[in-house]
Motif scaffolding. Structure first.
Motif, mmCIF file in Angstrom:
data_model
loop_
_atom_site.group_PDB
_atom_site.id
_atom_site.type_symbol
_atom_site.label_atom_id
_atom_site.label_comp_id
_atom_site.label_asym_id
_atom_site.label_seq_id
_atom_site.Cartn_x
_atom_site.Cartn_y
_atom_site.Cartn_z
ATOM 1 N N TYR A 138 66.475 41.965 5.966
ATOM 2 C CA TYR A 138 66.281 43.090 6.862
ATOM 3 C C TYR A 138 67.559 43.919 6.941
ATOM 4 O O TYR A 138 67.537 45.135 7.051
ATOM 5 C CB TYR A 138 65.910 42.557 8.250
ATOM 6 N N GLU B 225 65.543 33.140 9.032
ATOM 7 C CA GLU B 225 66.934 33.363 8.624
ATOM 8 C C GLU B 225 67.004 34.193 7.350
ATOM 9 O O GLU B 225 67.849 35.077 7.210
ATOM 10 C CB GLU B 225 67.649 32.025 8.401
ATOM 11 N N LEU C 170 69.790 30.787 15.506
ATOM 12 C CA LEU C 170 68.700 31.554 16.081
ATOM 13 C C LEU C 170 68.608 31.298 17.581
ATOM 14 O O LEU C 170 68.999 30.231 18.055
ATOM 15 C CB LEU C 170 67.370 31.145 15.437
ATOM 16 N N LYS D 100 66.065 37.709 8.031
ATOM 17 C CA LYS D 100 67.133 38.348 8.793
ATOM 18 C C LYS D 100 68.146 39.017 7.867
ATOM 19 O O LYS D 100 68.546 40.152 8.085
ATOM 20 C CB LYS D 100 67.827 37.304 9.678
ATOM 21 N N ASN E 21 64.853 37.938 16.909
ATOM 22 C CA ASN E 21 65.992 37.297 16.279
ATOM 23 C C ASN E 21 66.493 38.091 15.083
ATOM 24 O O ASN E 21 67.689 38.155 14.817
ATOM 25 C CB ASN E 21 65.619 35.886 15.823
ATOM 26 N N ILE E 22 65.541 38.664 14.364
ATOM 27 C CA ILE E 22 65.912 39.368 13.130
ATOM 28 C C ILE E 22 66.729 40.613 13.445
ATOM 29 O O ILE E 22 67.710 40.916 12.761
ATOM 30 C CB ILE E 22 64.646 39.700 12.315
#
Lengths: 380, 515
Positions: free
Chosen positions: B154, B148, B90, B151, B99-100
């Protein structure tokens, strides 16, 4: 639409080797040199139309074709080796000293200044010891300044040592122009040409023998220092892991400074040998790039002083031989650099094949089925 | 029925090391599969091949019954496979949302608001607690892990691989994570979780696949197995998991830490007013979430950290004198006659030099002996051979670089050296991390032997079960504070878990007040 084209095993992938037997890795290295010679032969034929065999024979002739040339080769080797020995303790400590050029130059300058200014002032017999001492001191100072800043404030030693090179060159240029003989000529010329004061003595009638023997002795000493002394052990620990050094209570600052003192001092010796042993003069180009070539010699030998004898031989041999090719066959001097470059590239490249192997895609019967299957569209 | 993922005959080698040898594996949708195995048994390597980081030497991978070739993480993503690695990847100064969506190209316009809304939607669906606008550097480890996981969700992953997700979590955080994972399973995702903690396997997963030394041992239904059976599969033979704990004999004050505060390079307090006493003949455990100041504490005692406040007193058992070790270098401490041994967390980066052989590593502590400027390699050589023999170090010879040894053997070399100087204080930070069960018990036994010899042992551990079994007292550290000292014979895991989070909880309240 053709996404499925991607769904195949890659053509090759790289696998780490498990450490080769020593003779196998040497076989790879020799093969690399052979391949390099073959390749540069093709290149030279394509560019110049000369028979590659002639080129190689000219190279060998240029490097070791006569007694005179052999001595020249040995002298050049000794000088390169001396600078390489100097950078090695620093490199082992992961201190990237690329300022050997400047450290050696300032050492040589100290020796030349001694000859110019102290001839007749001090007894002739003291001349050589004084020159040697001042060269060592000058080189050591040039080496220890970046080390001091690195140890205390963590400055970047690569840039620092590099910049110190230019300072040394400018200092030498300045004094060369004010001490020029005759005035205004911009060069000092041969110092003490008739009296030979401050010239290394001939041994068995050979001009270069003293320098060569000195470097040989230094090679053994540096080898022992790095491998068997407590200092050498500390250098390795600091180089491998500063944290470990801290953990066992090594004074890292002290080791950095001490090692660079030694590195600089050895550069000073190289400068001294160049001035007192062969050039008997000084210009800003006296070291002639050896400070940088030495880095290659040291790395190729994996920081082992004894192996460095071999690597410095290869590089000097190439340089001398390629120079002969340039003059003898009437080729541009850049051509010899091309050949040297190709060979060094192959030697360095061979290290990759020593550590890794390349695995190619295996032809499988299943691949046809696979193609059928992958006809279906793969959604992204 | 088609499995979400099916692996057939997967083999991967690194040099002469066979990381995976003909491994078969299946995961269905709506199922949680645990992959169990000791460290070095090839779990992570296997998962990395599904995630496209490594490419198998042999074998086939099927997804929903179709054979596929995964050559890169991109390919893996294409098959909706998402992996949450042990070490987070990250950007610290970005928010959770940033970040995602980082690196996503097919989004059209860069629309943070829309992305944040989607993040929120995913969080609510599975019960995550996350603030999409919070920056990563302000987050706790478990929050980072949540980022995380979101992420990969997504990005549409419906096959999730988690590599040792609980290693960095407290027992309470672990429970929360498990609740989320169960929800994901119920919504039809396939989940693979790598772990070596047996009780987690039993409480979470539907099936367990066991690897041992790169080989596939078998798969069992969790409902039909138990800890003993799984251990046997993992190790390949029966092991007794008992640690003999004797009562401390004649405990004497050995090391007294008083009001110690120390700052890191950024000026943040890593230790805040820490005080405790270590006695001879006992094992003092230190529990806490990773990075709560354990390293700084041990390094302060070893003379590697500058203290901004406080003192460390050493009670010398020979002379009866009391020395202050504050701000002394390791050399000065040794010169005082303090026999302090330290097994640091970072074995190859601090305790040993990876590229040196075993003999040269033995010399680290003693190379300065002797009056000449040359090294004396004879005694270190004998010591190296003794340790290899006594601790059963598996190595081709004493001249092998320690980097080439396996984790357990590296640790035996390090602990062996530290014990060889017959210490009066022995500090060990995570000494069994990455070790297989047998090596772990060798280390526990060595620590116990030292305790019985009257050494003050300080043991920083992460596995609370082990701490409770091995130690006499346990010191709990949270955000640089000592949040409690408990008797290891009577305390419970939950009690320690609460103490571990104590200061964090206090800090969070303060932040809320400020906001």
């Amino acid at each position: 639409m053709k996404m499925h084209e991607k769904v195949r095993e890659p053509l090759f992938h790289i696998i780490k080797r498990d450490g080769l037997v020593w003779w196998k890795s040497w076989l790879i290295r020799i093969a690399a040199v052979a391949a390099a010679l073959l390749f540069s032969g093709v290149i030279s034929y394509a560019i110049t139309g000369e028979n590659p065999m002639d080129i190689y024979l000219t190279m060998i002739d240029g490097a070791v074709g006569s007694t005179h040339r052999v001595w020249n080769l040995l002298q050049a080797m000794a000088m390169l080796l001396c600078v390489s020995l100097a950078v090695t303790p620093a490199f082992k400590m992961r201190f990237w000293n690329i300022g050997a050029e400047g450290q050696a130059l300032i050492g040589g300058f100290a020796a030349a200044a001694c000859m110019l200014k102290l001839t007749g002032v001090i007894p002739d017999a003291l001349m050589i010891p004084t020159m040697l001492l001042l060269s060592i001191v000058a080189g050591a100072i040039w080496g220890v300044i970046p080390a001091f800043f690195k140890a205390n404030w963590g400055t970047n030693e690569t840039l620092f040592t590099l910049m110190m090179n230019y300072i040394a060159m400018q200092i030498v240029s300045y004094f060369v122009s004010i001490w020029a003989v005759p005035r205004g000529s911009g060069q000092i010329g041969m110092i003490n040409g008739s009296s030979n004061i401050g010239w290394l003595p001939r041994l068995f009638g050979q001009k270069y023998l003293v320098s060569i023997l000195v470097v040989l002795l230094l090679t053994v000493l540096v080898y022992i220092y790095l491998k068997y002394s407590k200092h050498g052990y500390e250098i390795s620990v600091v180089g491998e892991s500063e944290n470990t050094a801290r953990y066992i209570g090594i004074n890292v600052k002290k080791v950095i400074i001490r090692t660079m003192l030694i590195s600089g001092a050895l550069c000073g010796v190289a400068g001294f040998l160049l001035v007192a042993g062969s050039d008997h003069s000084i210009t800003s180009d006296t070291i002639g790039g050896r400070g940088f070539t030495a880095i290659m010699v040291s790395w190729l030998a994996k920081f082992n002083p004894l192996t460095m004898i071999l690597t410095s031989f290869i590089l000097v041999f190439m340089e001398k031989g390629a120079g002969e090719v340039a003059t003898d066959l009437g080729l541009n001097h850049a051509f010899s650099d091309i050949i040297t470059g190709i060979i060094i590239f192959f030697i360095i490249g061979s290290e990759f094949f020593i550590h890794y192997q390349i695995k190619f895609r295996e032809k499988e019967k299943a691949s046809i089925d696979q193609d059928d299957k992958t006809e279906k569209e793969v959604k992204a | 029925m088609n499995y979400a993922i099916e692996l057939k005959g997967i083999t991967k080698t690194f040099g002469s090391v066979v990381a995976n040898d003909n491994v078969n594996l299946t995961v269905a949708r709506g199922e949680i599969l645990s992959i169990l195995g000791e460290n070095g048994s090839g779990k992570t390597t296997l998962m990395n091949m599904i995630a496209g980081i490594y490419f198998p030497d042999h074998g086939q991978i099927f997804i929903d019954g179709e054979e596929v070739v995964i050559r890169s993480p991109k390919d893996a993503f294409q098959y909706k496979i998402g992996m949450i690695h042990q070490h987070f990847k990250l950007v610290d100064v970005f928010t959770a949302t940033e970040n995602i969506i980082l690196g996503l190209k097919d989004q059209g316009k860069y629309n943070l608001k829309k992305a944040a809304a989607r993040v929120k939607e995913i969080s609510e669906q599975y019960g995550f607690e996350i603030d999409p606008t919070k920056k990563i550097y302000e987050m706790s480890v478990s929050e980072k892990q949540t980022v995380e996981i979101i992420k990969v969700l997504y990005r549409g992953a419906d096959i999730l691989i988690l590599d040792e997700p609980t290693a960095v979590l407290t027992p309470q955080e672990t429970q929360k994570l498990f609740a989320v994972l169960r929800k994901m399973r119920d919504s039809g995702k396939a989940i693979i979780i790598i772990t070596h903690k047996l009780h987690e396997v039993l409480s979470l997963s539907d099936r367990v696949s066991v690897l041992c030394k790169g080989k596939y041992v078998g798969t069992v239904n969790t409902a039909e197995t138990n800890e003993m059976a799984l251990t046997e599969m993992m190790v390949g033979k029966k092991v007794t998991l008992n640690i003999d704990r004797s009562a401390p004999k004649d405990p004497q004050k050995r090391l007294e830490v008083k009001d110690v505060t120390c700052l890191n390079r950024e000026g943040v307090k890593m230790l805040d007013d820490v005080s405790f006493t270590a006695y001879s003949g006992e094992i003092l455990g230190i529990a806490g979430i990773a990075g709560s100041g354990q390293r700084e504490l041990l390094e302060s005692i070893a003379g590697l950290q500058k203290l901004s406040e406080g003192d460390i007193y050493y009670h010398n058992p020979k002379t009866g004198e009391v020395d202050d070790l504050r701000n002394k270098t390791p050399m000065q401490i040794r010169d005082l006659g303090v026999r302090l041994s330290f097994v640091p967390e970072d074995r190859l980066g601090m305790g040993l030099v990876g590229n040196m052989d075993i003999i040269d590593n033995m010399m680290l502590r003693s190379y300065q002996r002797g009056k000449t400027m040359f090294l004396e390699r004879k005694k270190p050589k004998n010591l190296a051979e003794d340790i290899i023999k006594q601790l059963e170090v598996v190595t081709p010879s004493a001249h092998t670089p320690v980097r080439r040894l396996s984790g357990g053997n590296v640790q035996k070399v390090l602990v062996g050296r530290e014990i060889a100087s017959s210490p009066t204080v022995l500090m060990a930070a995570y000494p069994v991390r990455g070790l297989d069960i047998n090596s772990s018990y060798t280390i526990y036994n060595l620590l116990n032997q030292q305790k019985e010899k009257g050494v003050a042992v300080i043991f920083v551990g992460e596995d609370l079960d082990v701490l409770l079994e091995l130690c006499d007292r346990i010191l709990v550290i949270g955000s640089g504070h000592i949040t409690g000292v408990v008797d290891a014979r009577s305390a419970t895991k939950e009690e320690i878990g609460l103490l571990m989070t104590k200061t964090t909880a206090v800090k969070e309240e303060n932040e809320n007040e400020n906001a």
